[in-house]
Motif scaffolding. Sequence first.
Motif, PDB file in Angstrom:
ATOM      1  N   ALA A 207     -13.423   1.366   5.726  1.00  0.00           N
ATOM      2  CA  ALA A 207     -12.902   1.066   4.393  1.00  0.00           C
ATOM      3  C   ALA A 207     -11.611   0.260   4.487  1.00  0.00           C
ATOM      4  O   ALA A 207     -11.411  -0.705   3.740  1.00  0.00           O
ATOM      5  CB  ALA A 207     -12.677   2.358   3.613  1.00  0.00           C
ATOM      6  N   CYS A 208     -10.721   0.651   5.413  1.00  0.00           N
ATOM      7  CA  CYS A 208      -9.466  -0.088   5.590  1.00  0.00           C
ATOM      8  C   CYS A 208      -9.727  -1.528   6.012  1.00  0.00           C
ATOM      9  O   CYS A 208      -9.056  -2.454   5.540  1.00  0.00           O
ATOM     10  CB  CYS A 208      -8.599   0.614   6.629  1.00  0.00           C
ATOM     11  SG  CYS A 208      -7.714   2.052   6.010  1.00  0.00           S
ATOM     12  N   ALA A 209     -10.683  -1.729   6.901  1.00  0.00           N
ATOM     13  CA  ALA A 209     -11.007  -3.082   7.353  1.00  0.00           C
ATOM     14  C   ALA A 209     -11.502  -3.939   6.184  1.00  0.00           C
ATOM     15  O   ALA A 209     -11.147  -5.121   6.076  1.00  0.00           O
ATOM     16  CB  ALA A 209     -12.055  -3.031   8.455  1.00  0.00           C
ATOM     17  N   SER A 210     -12.307  -3.355   5.311  1.00  0.00           N
ATOM     18  CA  SER A 210     -12.811  -4.089   4.146  1.00  0.00           C
ATOM     19  C   SER A 210     -11.673  -4.442   3.195  1.00  0.00           C
ATOM     20  O   SER A 210     -11.639  -5.540   2.615  1.00  0.00           O
ATOM     21  CB  SER A 210     -13.869  -3.258   3.413  1.00  0.00           C
ATOM     22  OG  SER A 210     -14.986  -3.009   4.244  1.00  0.00           O
ATOM     23  N   LEU A 211     -10.732  -3.526   3.027  1.00  0.00           N
ATOM     24  CA  LEU A 211      -9.590  -3.791   2.155  1.00  0.00           C
ATOM     25  C   LEU A 211      -8.674  -4.862   2.743  1.00  0.00           C
ATOM     26  O   LEU A 211      -8.148  -5.718   2.013  1.00  0.00           O
ATOM     27  CB  LEU A 211      -8.805  -2.498   1.926  1.00  0.00           C
ATOM     28  CG  LEU A 211      -9.516  -1.424   1.088  1.00  0.00           C
ATOM     29  CD1 LEU A 211      -8.749  -0.116   1.141  1.00  0.00           C
ATOM     30  CD2 LEU A 211      -9.700  -1.887  -0.354  1.00  0.00           C
ATOM     31  N   ARG A 212      -8.495  -4.841   4.054  1.00  0.00           N
ATOM     32  CA  ARG A 212      -7.671  -5.881   4.692  1.00  0.00           C
ATOM     33  C   ARG A 212      -8.304  -7.261   4.552  1.00  0.00           C
ATOM     34  O   ARG A 212      -7.596  -8.269   4.448  1.00  0.00           O
ATOM     35  CB  ARG A 212      -7.453  -5.526   6.163  1.00  0.00           C
ATOM     36  CG  ARG A 212      -6.546  -4.321   6.383  1.00  0.00           C
ATOM     37  CD  ARG A 212      -6.152  -4.179   7.846  1.00  0.00           C
ATOM     38  NE  ARG A 212      -5.330  -3.000   8.054  1.00  0.00           N
ATOM     39  CZ  ARG A 212      -5.793  -1.822   8.485  1.00  0.00           C
ATOM     40  NH1 ARG A 212      -7.086  -1.698   8.770  1.00  0.00           N
ATOM     41  NH2 ARG A 212      -4.976  -0.807   8.644  1.00  0.00           N
ATOM     42  N   GLN A 213      -9.623  -7.300   4.538  1.00  0.00           N
ATOM     43  CA  GLN A 213     -10.305  -8.576   4.343  1.00  0.00           C
ATOM     44  C   GLN A 213     -10.025  -9.126   2.950  1.00  0.00           C
ATOM     45  O   GLN A 213      -9.857 -10.341   2.769  1.00  0.00           O
ATOM     46  CB  GLN A 213     -11.819  -8.394   4.534  1.00  0.00           C
ATOM     47  CG  GLN A 213     -12.624  -9.684   4.405  1.00  0.00           C
ATOM     48  CD  GLN A 213     -12.236 -10.706   5.449  1.00  0.00           C
ATOM     49  OE1 GLN A 213     -12.165 -10.391   6.633  1.00  0.00           O
ATOM     50  NE2 GLN A 213     -11.982 -11.938   5.029  1.00  0.00           N
ATOM     51  N   ILE A 214      -9.943  -8.236   1.982  1.00  0.00           N
ATOM     52  CA  ILE A 214      -9.602  -8.678   0.622  1.00  0.00           C
ATOM     53  C   ILE A 214      -8.193  -9.278   0.594  1.00  0.00           C
ATOM     54  O   ILE A 214      -7.955 -10.301  -0.038  1.00  0.00           O
ATOM     55  CB  ILE A 214      -9.710  -7.497  -0.362  1.00  0.00           C
ATOM     56  CG1 ILE A 214     -11.173  -7.041  -0.475  1.00  0.00           C
ATOM     57  CG2 ILE A 214      -9.180  -7.887  -1.744  1.00  0.00           C
ATOM     58  CD1 ILE A 214     -11.354  -5.786  -1.321  1.00  0.00           C
ATOM     59  N   LEU A 215      -7.266  -8.645   1.313  1.00  0.00           N
ATOM     60  CA  LEU A 215      -5.900  -9.172   1.367  1.00  0.00           C
ATOM     61  C   LEU A 215      -5.867 -10.570   1.975  1.00  0.00           C
ATOM     62  O   LEU A 215      -5.096 -11.431   1.536  1.00  0.00           O
ATOM     63  CB  LEU A 215      -4.997  -8.234   2.188  1.00  0.00           C
ATOM     64  CG  LEU A 215      -4.461  -6.980   1.500  1.00  0.00           C
ATOM     65  CD1 LEU A 215      -3.549  -6.230   2.460  1.00  0.00           C
ATOM     66  CD2 LEU A 215      -3.732  -7.333   0.214  1.00  0.00           C
ATOM     67  N   GLN A 216      -6.689 -10.802   2.989  1.00  0.00           N
ATOM     68  CA  GLN A 216      -6.738 -12.124   3.615  1.00  0.00           C
ATOM     69  C   GLN A 216      -7.198 -13.196   2.626  1.00  0.00           C
ATOM     70  O   GLN A 216      -6.852 -14.369   2.768  1.00  0.00           O
ATOM     71  CB  GLN A 216      -7.654 -12.099   4.832  1.00  0.00           C
ATOM     72  CG  GLN A 216      -7.110 -11.268   5.992  1.00  0.00           C
ATOM     73  CD  GLN A 216      -8.044 -11.255   7.180  1.00  0.00           C
ATOM     74  OE1 GLN A 216      -9.006 -12.036   7.246  1.00  0.00           O
ATOM     75  NE2 GLN A 216      -7.783 -10.383   8.136  1.00  0.00           N
ATOM     76  N   ASN A 217      -7.977 -12.799   1.662  1.00  0.00           N
ATOM     77  CA  ASN A 217      -8.473 -13.745   0.656  1.00  0.00           C
ATOM     78  C   ASN A 217      -7.495 -13.909  -0.509  1.00  0.00           C
ATOM     79  O   ASN A 217      -7.805 -14.603  -1.476  1.00  0.00           O
ATOM     80  CB  ASN A 217      -9.822 -13.275   0.123  1.00  0.00           C
ATOM     81  CG  ASN A 217     -10.902 -13.286   1.191  1.00  0.00           C
ATOM     82  OD1 ASN A 217     -10.842 -14.085   2.141  1.00  0.00           O
ATOM     83  ND2 ASN A 217     -11.882 -12.406   1.073  1.00  0.00           N
ATOM     84  N   LEU A 218      -6.327 -13.265  -0.414  1.00  0.00           N
ATOM     85  CA  LEU A 218      -5.322 -13.353  -1.480  1.00  0.00           C
ATOM     86  C   LEU A 218      -4.007 -13.880  -0.925  1.00  0.00           C
ATOM     87  O   LEU A 218      -2.983 -13.176  -0.963  1.00  0.00           O
ATOM     88  CB  LEU A 218      -5.110 -11.972  -2.124  1.00  0.00           C
ATOM     89  CG  LEU A 218      -6.182 -11.476  -3.092  1.00  0.00           C
ATOM     90  CD1 LEU A 218      -5.945 -10.022  -3.441  1.00  0.00           C
ATOM     91  CD2 LEU A 218      -6.219 -12.340  -4.343  1.00  0.00           C
ATOM     92  N   PRO A 219      -3.987 -15.093  -0.424  1.00  0.00           N
ATOM     93  CA  PRO A 219      -2.716 -15.658   0.047  1.00  0.00           C
ATOM     94  C   PRO A 219      -1.773 -15.852  -1.139  1.00  0.00           C
ATOM     95  O   PRO A 219      -2.192 -15.956  -2.294  1.00  0.00           O
ATOM     96  CB  PRO A 219      -3.131 -16.997   0.656  1.00  0.00           C
ATOM     97  CG  PRO A 219      -4.387 -17.373  -0.067  1.00  0.00           C
ATOM     98  CD  PRO A 219      -5.095 -16.074  -0.332  1.00  0.00           C
ATOM     99  N   ASP A 220      -0.492 -15.900  -0.849  1.00  0.00           N
ATOM    100  CA  ASP A 220       0.496 -16.088  -1.901  1.00  0.00           C
ATOM    101  C   ASP A 220       0.278 -17.411  -2.623  1.00  0.00           C
ATOM    102  O   ASP A 220      -0.088 -18.419  -2.007  1.00  0.00           O
ATOM    103  CB  ASP A 220       1.913 -16.048  -1.334  1.00  0.00           C
ATOM    104  CG  ASP A 220       2.309 -14.647  -0.880  1.00  0.00           C
ATOM    105  OD1 ASP A 220       1.749 -13.677  -1.411  1.00  0.00           O
ATOM    106  OD2 ASP A 220       3.162 -14.545   0.027  1.00  0.00           O
ATOM    107  N   ILE A 221       0.504 -17.414  -3.931  1.00  0.00           N
ATOM    108  CA  ILE A 221       0.336 -18.628  -4.730  1.00  0.00           C
ATOM    109  C   ILE A 221       1.674 -19.014  -5.347  1.00  0.00           C
ATOM    110  O   ILE A 221       2.607 -18.234  -5.370  1.00  0.00           O
ATOM    111  CB  ILE A 221      -0.724 -18.432  -5.838  1.00  0.00           C
ATOM    112  CG1 ILE A 221      -0.353 -17.246  -6.735  1.00  0.00           C
ATOM    113  CG2 ILE A 221      -2.096 -18.230  -5.238  1.00  0.00           C
ATOM    114  CD1 ILE A 221      -1.307 -17.070  -7.915  1.00  0.00           C
TER     115      ILE A 221
END
Length: 221
Positions: A207-221
């Motif tokens: 679950a943590c790995a899946s959540l970290r993948q979401i963070l990778q798809n949310l770079p700062d804008i």
Amino acid sequence: MASPAPLVASISHQMVALQTLQLLQQEWGWGDGPVAPGNPRDPDHVSTAPAGRSGPPRARPGPGPEERGGGVGTRSRRTAARANSPEEEVVRGAEGGAELLPFPRDRGPCTLAQMAMRSALARVVDSTSELVSVEQTLLGPLQQERSFPIHLKDSVEFRNICSHLALQIEGQQFDRDLNAAHQCLKTIVKKLIQSLANFPSDAHMVACASLRQILQNLPDI
């Protein structure tokens, strides 16, 4: 068995936010149409709609052939009344807000700023959909087995930000709201990772790995 109620409530708020953002994409001609029933991205079971905005309605041309029917949202509600009044579309928020009219679909070529905004909005939509899917399929069973902290306030804030975002037109306020939604979504994901960090089981690590993948798809804008 631990109660899944806080997680269920959090998912519900996030799905309202997701529906609002998807309808915003569709109204601007940026969406892919309604999602299929049963899909984790489909928020049909959520009845809450964003509140309406006070102020004069915006005029719009008659509907184009590409416009589709769809669910309930801040900007768009396709109802039988549409056929009786093709020149306008009345939308009311869950709390009985003022009437709103959607933006025209034909807005001409996108500028670079609009393209960047479109890309940023798409990232938030996709990441929200992924988050809801992870929560339903991975975190739900884990929460039933052993409770971990759920920060419900963040999901409520995310829903409210998205509702306010959907009431804006292009400009600085829209950009600020979009950035706030982006940051709030990242906060939700980060806190979930922190909540799961104290449980070293394989399921929690997945679950943590899946959540970290979401963070990778949310770079700062």
